[in-house]
Design a protein around this motif. Structure first.
Motif, short mmCIF file in Angstrom:
data_model
loop_
_atom_site.label_atom_id
_atom_site.label_comp_id
_atom_site.label_asym_id
_atom_site.label_seq_id
_atom_site.Cartn_x
_atom_site.Cartn_y
_atom_site.Cartn_z
N SER A 83 31.70 -26.39 -16.73
CA SER A 83 32.64 -27.38 -17.28
C SER A 83 32.46 -28.70 -16.55
N THR A 106 42.59 -31.15 -28.93
CA THR A 106 41.85 -32.41 -29.06
C THR A 106 40.43 -32.21 -29.60
N CYS A 121 42.61 -26.11 -18.90
CA CYS A 121 43.18 -26.91 -20.00
C CYS A 121 42.74 -26.42 -21.38
N GLN A 157 38.00 -30.85 -27.90
CA GLN A 157 37.04 -30.86 -26.80
C GLN A 157 36.51 -29.46 -26.50
N LEU A 158 37.19 -28.44 -27.02
CA LEU A 158 36.73 -27.06 -26.96
C LEU A 158 36.67 -26.54 -28.37
N THR A 198 34.37 -32.85 -16.49
CA THR A 198 35.27 -33.88 -17.01
C THR A 198 34.94 -35.20 -16.33
N ASP A 221 46.34 -31.78 -18.06
CA ASP A 221 46.34 -31.94 -19.51
C ASP A 221 46.40 -33.41 -19.89
N ILE A 266 42.98 -34.68 -20.33
CA ILE A 266 42.34 -34.24 -21.58
C ILE A 266 42.85 -35.07 -22.75
N SER A 286 45.10 -27.78 -24.41
CA SER A 286 44.92 -29.19 -24.76
C SER A 286 43.49 -29.47 -25.20
N ARG A 287 42.50 -28.77 -24.63
CA ARG A 287 41.11 -28.96 -25.08
C ARG A 287 40.95 -28.53 -26.54
#
Length: 435
Positions: free
Chosen positions: A347, A166, A159, A168-169, A349, A384, A387, A162-163
């Motif tokens: 990783s 947002t 992802c 998140q990455l 989640t 996704d 995420i 999308s990360r």
């Protein structure tokens, strides 16, 4: 931005924006799905395995992206490529806000199946065609999206598109991602004609979205066992990836006595069995599906065995129990064989509970005028939608998979089930966007 042919620079938009434009020709129910499916089916398919190798920023990925753009432009939609390489096709003005978005991804795992990801994108365009055929007038903007590098097959992180969007990455983390050949993500993006320096959070785009609904083939057999064609997702199990590095001593396979060996393959093999045992006890899943060996010679005792663990469970406590048990066993085995061990969590989640109000609205729409209840089920697969759920309301629809197989060429969904799912997605989109 270097990719400029046909307006492909970051943020470039092409195509029309008329919210009620009709397709060039009315298609019978399901026809547009079948036509698109046949067109996309050969892209990235390996002739030997019959599986798909649509990896991020490769030639097959570029073909998929060209296909997406062609579908958008053929329908007079506003086409956009965002800063992270995600593709958008808009019906209506994105700036209006409170948009309803649907779609998925087009990339694959190594030798994956045809349905994981593409089913959601193809169904999204087909559902839009159906809604136009119904003469629906939309009160909100509607978009179809293809998120980039969802599977993480090339750079080891799922992802990515999308990360990044947002936050998140981070940009720094993304720039450090490297594939098996040593190519970094920035190098791969640049080779494909995109600007890696443009990537990063995209809050302005996400604030336009009021709801995201992802349709996906079920990666299990719950719907097949219940006899239902379509289901609604309740939650995504917590899941993560851990790298186990067993470091021993390389030596000659023919002349080194067994008692003199520091062979990292032995504790690795025992750890694989421990993973199965711990997962079974916790009613979870744990898989060592990828391994790298150095020096990787038939007649050489390895100096390094690196294995990647994927583990998932219905709740956080169960997942912690499984991973802790595996790590404890791995260290005991490594010590017994005189081998060093490092474990790195690559990783993670946490559990994703999809928006309850949106989930209930989907159930209401799909259950309207019928006594049938749409099944609600959890999943151990990441998406996704999971995420995005921390930023915008998200929901998922699952399509029956009679084989229960996914991430394999044996992955399957019957055509009549796919067409029924297009109808269900169209109903949902109509209910969420109708004026």
């Amino acid at each position: 931005m270097t990719r400029t042919e046909d307006g492909r620079a970051d943020g470039t938009a092409t195509g029309g924006t008329a919210p009620d434009a009709a397709p060039a020709a009315a298609l019978p129910h399901g026809a547009s799905f079948q036509e698109m499916w046949r067109e996309l089916l050969p892209v990235g398919r390996h002739p030997g395995t019959r599986g798909y190798r649509r990896f991020a920023w490769t030639g097959a990925d570029a073909e998929c992206r060209d296909w997406f753009r062609a579908q958008a432009e053929a329908r007079g939609l506003l086409y956009e490529l965002d800063r992270n390489g995600n593709q958008w096709a808009w019906l209506g003005d994105p700036a209006q806000g409170d948009a309803v978005v649907t779609g998925s991804h087009l990339d694959s795992v190594p030798d994956g199946g045809a349905f994981d990801g593409p089913l959601g994108v193809v169904s999204a365009f087909a559902a839009l065609d159906e809604l136009r055929g119904r003469g629906v007038r939309f009160g909100k903007p509607l978009a179809v999206v293809n998120f980039g590098d969802e599977e993480g097959a090339r750079f080891g992180l799922a992802c990515v598109g999308s990360r990044l969007a947002t936050g998140q990455l981070t940009v720094e983390q993304a720039h450090r991602l490297t594939d098996g050949d040593g190519t970094t993500l920035p190098q791969a993006m640049e080779a494909a004609g995109y600007d890696p320096d443009a990537i990063g959070p995209d809050p302005e785009r996400l604030t336009r979205i009021g709801a995201f609904v992802e349709l996906h083939v079920e990666q299990g057999r719950a719907l097949d066992l219940s006899g239902d064609r379509v289901g609604i997702a309740s939650a995504i199990w917590p899941h993560g990836r851990w790298r186990f590095d067993f470091r021993g001593e390389a030596n000659h396979a023919g002349t080194t006595r067994l008692v003199d060996r520091r062979d990292p393959m032995l504790p690795y093999a025992e750890t694989v069995l421990a993973a199965r045992r711990e997962a079974h006890l916790a009613q979870a899943v744990a898989t060592f599906g990828k391994i790298a060996v150095e020096p990787n010679g038939v007649n050489a005792i390895p100096s390094l065995v690196r294995g990647w663990l994927d583990s998932r469970a219905a709740d956080q406590q169960a997942l912690d129990t499984v991973v802790t048990g595996i790590q404890r066993a791995a260290r005991e085995y490594a010590d017994a064989h005189g081998v060093d061990l490092d474990v790195v969590r690559e990783s993670f989640t946490p559990v994703v509970e999809f928006d309850h109000a949106l989930r209930d609205e989907l159930a209401r729409i799909l259950g309207k005028d019928t006594d049938l209840k749409v099944p609600v089920l959890g999943t151990g697969a990441g998406h996704d939608a999971g995420i995005l759920s921390g930023t915008i309301p998200t929901a998922m629809l699952f399509v029956r998979n009679p084989t229960g197989v996914s991430h394999s060429p044996a992955e399957f969904a019957a055509e009549d089930d796919c067409v029924a799912a297009v109808g269900a997605l169209a109903d949902v989109l109509e209910g969420l966007t109708r004026a």
